[in-house]
Motif scaffolding. Sequence first.
Motif, PDB file in Angstrom:
ATOM      1  N   UNK A  83       0.839  -1.197   0.000  1.00  0.00           N
ATOM      2  CA  UNK A  83       0.000   0.000   0.000  1.00  0.00           C
ATOM      3  C   UNK A  83       0.877   1.251   0.000  1.00  0.00           C
ATOM      4  N   UNK A  84       0.222   2.380  -0.214  1.00  0.00           N
ATOM      5  CA  UNK A  84       0.896   3.671  -0.269  1.00  0.00           C
ATOM      6  C   UNK A  84       0.379   4.525   0.876  1.00  0.00           C
ATOM      7  N   UNK A  85       1.309   5.019   1.707  1.00  0.00           N
ATOM      8  CA  UNK A  85       0.939   5.867   2.838  1.00  0.00           C
ATOM      9  C   UNK A  85       2.102   6.799   3.143  1.00  0.00           C
ATOM     10  N   UNK A  86       1.809   8.024   3.475  1.00  0.00           N
ATOM     11  CA  UNK A  86       2.831   9.013   3.842  1.00  0.00           C
ATOM     12  C   UNK A  86       3.922   9.137   2.778  1.00  0.00           C
ATOM     13  N   UNK A  87       3.514   9.180   1.515  1.00  0.00           N
ATOM     14  CA  UNK A  87       4.428   9.348   0.383  1.00  0.00           C
ATOM     15  C   UNK A  87       5.412   8.192   0.204  1.00  0.00           C
ATOM     16  N   UNK A  88       5.047   7.001   0.650  1.00  0.00           N
ATOM     17  CA  UNK A  88       5.917   5.849   0.422  1.00  0.00           C
ATOM     18  C   UNK A  88       5.095   4.580   0.257  1.00  0.00           C
ATOM     19  N   UNK A  89       5.722   3.597  -0.397  1.00  0.00           N
ATOM     20  CA  UNK A  89       5.131   2.282  -0.579  1.00  0.00           C
ATOM     21  C   UNK A  89       5.583   1.383   0.561  1.00  0.00           C
ATOM     22  N   UNK A  90       4.662   0.604   1.084  1.00  0.00           N
ATOM     23  CA  UNK A  90       4.988  -0.360   2.134  1.00  0.00           C
ATOM     24  C   UNK A  90       4.650  -1.754   1.616  1.00  0.00           C
ATOM     25  N   UNK A  91       5.564  -2.695   1.838  1.00  0.00           N
ATOM     26  CA  UNK A  91       5.405  -4.072   1.392  1.00  0.00           C
ATOM     27  C   UNK A  91       5.753  -4.981   2.559  1.00  0.00           C
ATOM     28  N   UNK A  92       4.882  -5.959   2.820  1.00  0.00           N
ATOM     29  CA  UNK A  92       5.097  -6.847   3.958  1.00  0.00           C
ATOM     30  C   UNK A  92       4.273  -8.113   3.794  1.00  0.00           C
ATOM     31  N   UNK A  94       1.454 -10.679   5.354  1.00  0.00           N
ATOM     32  CA  UNK A  94       0.189 -10.505   6.053  1.00  0.00           C
ATOM     33  C   UNK A  94      -0.617  -9.385   5.405  1.00  0.00           C
ATOM     34  N   UNK A  95      -1.700  -8.999   6.027  1.00  0.00           N
ATOM     35  CA  UNK A  95      -2.592  -8.006   5.411  1.00  0.00           C
ATOM     36  C   UNK A  95      -2.634  -6.707   6.213  1.00  0.00           C
ATOM     37  N   UNK A  96      -1.481  -6.198   6.581  1.00  0.00           N
ATOM     38  CA  UNK A  96      -1.402  -4.939   7.307  1.00  0.00           C
ATOM     39  C   UNK A  96      -1.907  -3.787   6.442  1.00  0.00           C
ATOM     40  N   UNK A  97      -2.406  -2.754   7.113  1.00  0.00           N
ATOM     41  CA  UNK A  97      -2.951  -1.617   6.371  1.00  0.00           C
ATOM     42  C   UNK A  97      -2.337  -0.286   6.774  1.00  0.00           C
ATOM     43  N   UNK A  98      -1.357  -0.287   7.694  1.00  0.00           N
ATOM     44  CA  UNK A  98      -0.702   0.970   8.042  1.00  0.00           C
ATOM     45  C   UNK A  98       0.771   0.724   8.361  1.00  0.00           C
ATOM     46  N   UNK A  99       1.549   1.790   8.273  1.00  0.00           N
ATOM     47  CA  UNK A  99       3.001   1.688   8.438  1.00  0.00           C
ATOM     48  C   UNK A  99       3.410   1.213   9.828  1.00  0.00           C
ATOM     49  N   UNK A 100       2.691   1.629  10.831  1.00  0.00           N
ATOM     50  CA  UNK A 100       3.034   1.226  12.200  1.00  0.00           C
ATOM     51  C   UNK A 100       2.990  -0.293  12.351  1.00  0.00           C
ATOM     52  N   UNK A 101       1.943  -0.926  11.822  1.00  0.00           N
ATOM     53  CA  UNK A 101       1.838  -2.383  11.908  1.00  0.00           C
ATOM     54  C   UNK A 101       2.881  -3.073  11.040  1.00  0.00           C
ATOM     55  N   UNK A 102       3.146  -2.521   9.860  1.00  0.00           N
ATOM     56  CA  UNK A 102       4.142  -3.111   8.964  1.00  0.00           C
ATOM     57  C   UNK A 102       5.492  -3.198   9.657  1.00  0.00           C
ATOM     58  N   UNK A 103       5.849  -2.173  10.404  1.00  0.00           N
ATOM     59  CA  UNK A 103       7.151  -2.147  11.062  1.00  0.00           C
ATOM     60  C   UNK A 103       7.271  -3.175  12.188  1.00  0.00           C
ATOM     61  N   UNK A 104       6.164  -3.813  12.564  1.00  0.00           N
ATOM     62  CA  UNK A 104       6.198  -4.894  13.550  1.00  0.00           C
ATOM     63  C   UNK A 104       6.253  -6.265  12.884  1.00  0.00           C
ATOM     64  N   UNK A 105       6.280  -6.293  11.570  1.00  0.00           N
ATOM     65  CA  UNK A 105       6.299  -7.535  10.810  1.00  0.00           C
ATOM     66  C   UNK A 105       7.689  -8.173  10.832  1.00  0.00           C
ATOM     67  N   UNK A 107       9.124  -9.211   8.188  1.00  0.00           N
ATOM     68  CA  UNK A 107       9.747  -8.846   6.924  1.00  0.00           C
ATOM     69  C   UNK A 107       8.986  -7.673   6.326  1.00  0.00           C
ATOM     70  N   UNK A 108       9.685  -6.605   5.965  1.00  0.00           N
ATOM     71  CA  UNK A 108       9.025  -5.497   5.299  1.00  0.00           C
ATOM     72  C   UNK A 108      10.045  -4.665   4.526  1.00  0.00           C
ATOM     73  N   UNK A 109       9.508  -3.919   3.564  1.00  0.00           N
ATOM     74  CA  UNK A 109      10.289  -2.948   2.798  1.00  0.00           C
ATOM     75  C   UNK A 109       9.429  -1.699   2.645  1.00  0.00           C
ATOM     76  N   UNK A 110      10.022  -0.555   2.920  1.00  0.00           N
ATOM     77  CA  UNK A 110       9.349   0.726   2.728  1.00  0.00           C
ATOM     78  C   UNK A 110      10.230   1.552   1.798  1.00  0.00           C
ATOM     79  N   UNK A 111       9.646   1.985   0.686  1.00  0.00           N
ATOM     80  CA  UNK A 111      10.422   2.718  -0.318  1.00  0.00           C
ATOM     81  C   UNK A 111       9.571   3.813  -0.948  1.00  0.00           C
TER      82      UNK A 111
END
Length: 121
Positions: A83-92, A94-105, A107-111
Amino acid sequence: MKPLLKTELPNFLKRFGNFIDGEIRSIDIISPTIIKVTMAAQDSARGFDWLSINLEFSNIIDAKLIENSKLSLLDTSEGLALFFQDDCFAFSISNYTNLENVKNSLFYIISSNIKYEEDLF
């Protein structure tokens, strides 16, 4: 590779069934700011045939990667988050929907940019 725009994300995820039960095959660090992820997924546009998808993340903002030897242990039964949030793409996983949850995964990439290409299974 084709750029994946934020407006195309819903259709991209729908086409590949949110990558539910897909497979992350490899993670390649191309440079300090570019990471390539190769996945296998079913393509609804091709009669649900399996194919490989290469995602190239550039201008990496943050990432938590795992070794390629452990990729088979990742559970994709809930699909992948992209998904796209705060001017960046987040990839992880599971089915997370916000950056805060993604960062608890696990595996993730934010670009800030993402490109993709389809390849043979």
